[in-house]
Design an enzyme around this catalytic site. Structure first.
Site, PDB file in Angstrom:
ATOM      1  N   HIS A 268      -3.147   6.669   7.957  1.00 49.92           N
ATOM      2  CA  HIS A 268      -3.388   8.042   7.472  1.00 49.92           C
ATOM      3  C   HIS A 268      -2.472   8.248   6.255  1.00 49.92           C
ATOM      4  O   HIS A 268      -2.529   7.477   5.297  1.00 49.92           O
ATOM      5  CB  HIS A 268      -3.122   8.998   8.642  1.00 49.92           C
ATOM      6  CG  HIS A 268      -3.576  10.413   8.454  1.00 49.92           C
ATOM      7  ND1 HIS A 268      -4.301  10.851   7.379  1.00 49.92           N
ATOM      8  CD2 HIS A 268      -3.386  11.525   9.238  1.00 49.92           C
ATOM      9  CE1 HIS A 268      -4.546  12.152   7.503  1.00 49.92           C
ATOM     10  NE2 HIS A 268      -3.998  12.582   8.621  1.00 49.92           N
ATOM     11  N   HIS A 307     -12.329   4.622   4.029  1.00 49.71           N
ATOM     12  CA  HIS A 307     -12.150   5.986   4.512  1.00 49.71           C
ATOM     13  C   HIS A 307     -13.173   6.240   5.588  1.00 49.71           C
ATOM     14  O   HIS A 307     -14.309   5.780   5.488  1.00 49.71           O
ATOM     15  CB  HIS A 307     -12.318   7.001   3.365  1.00 49.71           C
ATOM     16  CG  HIS A 307     -11.697   8.314   3.678  1.00 49.71           C
ATOM     17  ND1 HIS A 307     -12.347   9.274   4.402  1.00 49.71           N
ATOM     18  CD2 HIS A 307     -10.463   8.810   3.407  1.00 49.71           C
ATOM     19  CE1 HIS A 307     -11.543  10.310   4.547  1.00 49.71           C
ATOM     20  NE2 HIS A 307     -10.398  10.051   3.960  1.00 49.71           N
ATOM     21  N   ASP A 363      -4.815   7.396  -1.561  1.00 45.32           N
ATOM     22  CA  ASP A 363      -3.496   6.782  -1.454  1.00 45.32           C
ATOM     23  C   ASP A 363      -3.339   5.534  -2.305  1.00 45.32           C
ATOM     24  O   ASP A 363      -2.237   5.036  -2.493  1.00 45.32           O
ATOM     25  CB  ASP A 363      -3.207   6.430   0.012  1.00 45.32           C
ATOM     26  CG  ASP A 363      -3.008   7.679   0.839  1.00 45.32           C
ATOM     27  OD1 ASP A 363      -2.397   8.614   0.318  1.00 45.32           O
ATOM     28  OD2 ASP A 363      -3.463   7.714   1.996  1.00 45.32           O
TER      29      ASP A 363
HETATM   30  N1  CMC Z   1      -9.191  -3.469   4.380  1.00 49.85           N
HETATM   31  C1  CMC Z   1     -10.020  -4.418   4.897  1.00 49.85           C
HETATM   32  N2  CMC Z   1     -11.056  -4.163   5.720  1.00 49.85           N
HETATM   33  C2  CMC Z   1     -11.247  -2.881   6.060  1.00 49.85           C
HETATM   34  C3  CMC Z   1     -10.438  -1.837   5.574  1.00 49.85           C
HETATM   35  C4  CMC Z   1      -9.382  -2.181   4.716  1.00 49.85           C
HETATM   36  N3  CMC Z   1      -8.576  -1.210   4.222  1.00 49.85           N
HETATM   37  N4  CMC Z   1     -10.869  -0.658   6.079  1.00 49.85           N
HETATM   38  C5  CMC Z   1     -11.913  -0.951   6.847  1.00 49.85           C
HETATM   39  N5  CMC Z   1     -12.154  -2.295   6.839  1.00 49.85           N
HETATM   40  C6  CMC Z   1     -13.240  -3.006   7.508  1.00 49.85           C
HETATM   41  C7  CMC Z   1     -13.021  -3.078   9.005  1.00 49.85           C
HETATM   42  O1  CMC Z   1     -12.314  -4.243   9.354  1.00 49.85           O
HETATM   43  C8  CMC Z   1     -14.445  -3.088   9.497  1.00 49.85           C
HETATM   44  O2  CMC Z   1     -14.980  -4.375   9.276  1.00 49.85           O
HETATM   45  P1  CMC Z   1     -16.016  -5.023  10.339  1.00 49.85           P
HETATM   46  O3  CMC Z   1     -17.222  -4.138  10.288  1.00 49.85           O
HETATM   47  O4  CMC Z   1     -16.239  -6.401   9.865  1.00 49.85           O
HETATM   48  O5  CMC Z   1     -15.314  -4.954  11.661  1.00 49.85           O
HETATM   49  C9  CMC Z   1     -15.161  -2.147   8.543  1.00 49.85           C
HETATM   50  O6  CMC Z   1     -14.423  -2.220   7.326  1.00 49.85           O
HETATM   51  C10 CMC Z   1     -15.231  -0.708   9.022  1.00 49.85           C
HETATM   52  O7  CMC Z   1     -13.905  -0.254   9.223  1.00 49.85           O
HETATM   53  P2  CMC Z   1     -13.444   0.747  10.348  1.00 49.85           P
HETATM   54  O8  CMC Z   1     -12.104   0.335  10.834  1.00 49.85           O
HETATM   55  O9  CMC Z   1     -14.537   0.917  11.374  1.00 49.85           O
HETATM   56  O10 CMC Z   1     -13.347   2.109   9.533  1.00 49.85           O
HETATM   57  P3  CMC Z   1     -12.686   3.422  10.046  1.00 49.85           P
HETATM   58  O11 CMC Z   1     -13.531   4.520   9.547  1.00 49.85           O
HETATM   59  O12 CMC Z   1     -12.416   3.372  11.505  1.00 49.85           O
HETATM   60  O13 CMC Z   1     -11.252   3.405   9.334  1.00 49.85           O
HETATM   61  C11 CMC Z   1      -9.555   3.724   7.741  1.00 49.85           C
HETATM   62  C12 CMC Z   1     -10.957   4.136   8.191  1.00 49.85           C
HETATM   63  C13 CMC Z   1      -9.105   4.623   6.591  1.00 49.85           C
HETATM   64  C14 CMC Z   1      -8.568   3.890   8.913  1.00 49.85           C
HETATM   65  C15 CMC Z   1      -9.586   2.240   7.304  1.00 49.85           C
HETATM   66  O14 CMC Z   1     -10.500   2.089   6.239  1.00 49.85           O
HETATM   67  C16 CMC Z   1      -8.228   1.726   6.902  1.00 49.85           C
HETATM   68  O15 CMC Z   1      -7.469   1.296   7.781  1.00 49.85           O
HETATM   69  N6  CMC Z   1      -7.865   1.761   5.578  1.00 49.85           N
HETATM   70  C17 CMC Z   1      -6.548   1.365   5.124  1.00 49.85           C
HETATM   71  C18 CMC Z   1      -5.559   2.480   5.380  1.00 49.85           C
HETATM   72  C19 CMC Z   1      -5.724   3.604   4.396  1.00 49.85           C
HETATM   73  O16 CMC Z   1      -5.809   3.398   3.198  1.00 49.85           O
HETATM   74  N7  CMC Z   1      -5.684   4.851   4.934  1.00 49.85           N
HETATM   75  C20 CMC Z   1      -5.719   6.051   4.098  1.00 49.85           C
HETATM   76  C21 CMC Z   1      -6.977   6.839   4.248  1.00 49.85           C
HETATM   77  S1  CMC Z   1      -7.120   8.094   2.966  1.00 49.85           S
HETATM   78  C22 CMC Z   1      -5.836   9.200   3.268  1.00 49.85           C
HETATM   79  C23 CMC Z   1      -6.076  10.038   4.460  1.00 49.85           C
HETATM   80  O17 CMC Z   1      -6.856  11.008   4.352  1.00 49.85           O
HETATM   81  O18 CMC Z   1      -5.508   9.734   5.512  1.00 49.85           O
END
Ligand code: CMC
Length: 430
Positions: A268, A307, A363
């Site tokens: 986050h 995201h 971010d």
């Molecule tokens: N790097 C590599 N792979 C990723 C990433 C990433 N940053 N984010 C998602 N994926 C992959 C994930 O492994 C999955 O792949 P597969 O379908 O093969 O299993 C796919 O993309 C879908 O991801 P998810 O985990 O289901 O997506 P989510 O909606 O649950 O998670 C997130 C969203 C923001 C937690 C995630 O994208 C992440 O961890 N990003 C990095 C941390 C980050 O930058 N967070 C800040 C968000 S913006 C500020 C805020 O509002 O908080």
């Protein structure tokens, strides 16, 4: 029932149910009527991480993740970033309308007259180890404010709620700056109400021995814009935490400390810090392809990408990216900028990221600006928490106005043992 309804046939019983659809949603509680037999509890929905559950009716922030739209109270984020100030946007989020000149003047006066921190809160901050993470200090100090303002426990009192909102918005900037000064080992700078909110914040952060601190107007404007962009983002992890804690009618300082704790995590608000640590770890442009390979093998995460809601672009990221150049003209570029640009270039074309709709989020770029301003990495999440406090408190106030406010209490699917008898210790098998 009219066409705005859902017909469900329970194949276990052959029974048919009509469930109303309002605003594109069905009420989960309506499913409770669907039962196998009289003894049955009724159907529940299972939605870990709340991927498809609306938990609030809110008039504060509109977000369309497919189209990359973000609006506060109907105003596009791009227009607010171009024309508004953080204080004006804070007023908009709290009260629902843009202020008149008189309303804005009074609002700024009210906030500036709550910026001073009780000495006990300051002593608490100073009692942390100098190397304490600023977010730990921030969370502790916010929570302690609840003890200094016992009137905050009267959550039914409308005037008290507004007073707490003003105190919180004012004091988070002072607390945020104090966490930085503690880390640096420098004396605290007290607020100066002749400066605006952001100018005063910069002064509390950076004033050394000069008598009169004059903020750089480009940096002051940049922080105003960054604070506007971070002020609210509807029902994210930390805002939901604010609402969950607030639903028990805990005081808003306790709820806000919980929200800040949720923000601290690297998935986050902690992502801005994690991005910089990742860029430092990559170390040079030539190591970028190797790092991308690690991400694709699932051995690393590309922090600042992806995201839950935005699936095409994050409009906040685009605004920050443009603004970064203006800041770099004053500060000089971030030494990690080239690595960031190369990561972005590869990721935006690589099928792994494109197929998963992973784009740079807010971010990814904000940390580069903070780094160029000479801020240590561990303060970045505090720079997010200060403006987001406005969103948290606006959402809390909106929730407290609801007629049928109920404590949040989700259900579970129990997957443990059935009933069994207690076994005396001497009879237990290893
Ligand atoms: N790097 C590599 N792979 C990723 C990433 C990433 N940053 N984010 C998602 N994926 C992959 C994930 O492994 C999955 O792949 P597969 O379908 O093969 O299993 C796919 O993309 C879908 O991801 P998810 O985990 O289901 O997506 P989510 O909606 O649950 O998670 C997130 C969203 C923001 C937690 C995630 O994208 C992440 O961890 N990003 C990095 C941390 C980050 O930058 N967070 C800040 C968000 S913006 C500020 C805020 O509002 O908080």
């Amino acid at each position: 029932m009219g066409s705005d309804s859902l017909t469900i046939v329970d194949n276990r019983t052959g029974q048919k149910y009509e469930i109303p659809i309002v605003d594109g949603t069905i009420r989960a509680i309506d499913l409770r009527a669907i039962k196998k037999d009289k003894e049955d509890f009724g159907l529940l929905t299972y939605d870990p991480a709340l991927l498809n559950t609306a938990t609030a009716r809110s008039a504060i922030t509109f977000l369309d993740g497919e189209k990359g739209i973000l609006r506060y109270r109907g105003y596009p984020i791009e227009q607010l970033a171009a024309h508004s100030t953080f204080m004006e946007t804070a007023y908009l989020l709290i009260f629902g309308q843009l202020p008149t000149a008189t309303q804005l003047e009074k609002w700024e006066w009210d906030i500036s007259h709550h910026t001073l921190l009780h000495t006990n809160a300051q002593k608490l901050i100073e009692s942390f180890r100098h190397s304490a993470h600023p977010m730990s200090v921030f969370i502790g100090a916010i929570s302690a404010l609840g003890s200094l303002y016992p009137d905050a426990r009267d959550t039914a009192c409308v005037e008290c709620r507004l007073l707490q909102a003003q105190r919180i918005i004012a004091k988070v900037a002072t607390i945020g700056a104090f966490t930085y000064r503690l880390n640096q080992g420098w004396p605290m700078n007290y607020p100066d109400d002749e400066l605006g909110y952001v100018g005063n914040y910069l002064r509390m952060m950076f004033r050394m021995t000069e008598h009169k601190y004059v903020p750089n107007p480009v940096l002051e404007r940049a922080i105003n814009v960054l604070f506007i962009l971070h002020a609210d983002h509807e029902q994210n992890c930390s805002t939901s935490t604010m609402r969950v804690i607030g639903s028990s009618q805990a005081d808003p300082y306790s709820a806000l400390a919980g929200a800040a704790a949720a923000l601290y995590g690297p998935l986050h608000g902690g992502a801005n810090e994690a991005v910089l640590l990742m860029l430092e770890q990559i170390g040079s442009v030539r190591n970028v392809p190797g790092f991308i390979d690690k991400v694709k093998k699932g051995e690393a995460k590309l922090m600042g990408f992806g995201h839950r809601v935005y699936k095409n672009f994050d409009p906040r990221g685009q605004i920050i990216k443009k603004m970064a150049h203006e800041v770099f003209e004053v500060t000089g570029a971030s030494p990690l900028q080239d690595i960031a640009l190369e990561l972005e270039r590869i990721a935006l074309h690589d099928d792994y990221f494109v197929s998963r709709k992973l784009y740079p989020n807010v971010d990814f770029y904000s940390g580069l600006i903070y780094q160029a301003m000479n801020l240590p990495t561990n303060i970045f999440t505090v720079m997010f928490a200060i403006p987001r406090s406005v969103g948290w408190i606006a959402q809390w106030m909106e929730m407290m106005r609801e007629d049928d406010l109920k404590i949040v209490r989700p259900r579970q699917i129990y997957v443990g043992e059935g009933a069994r008898d207690y076994v005396p210790i001497e009879s237990r098998k290893a």
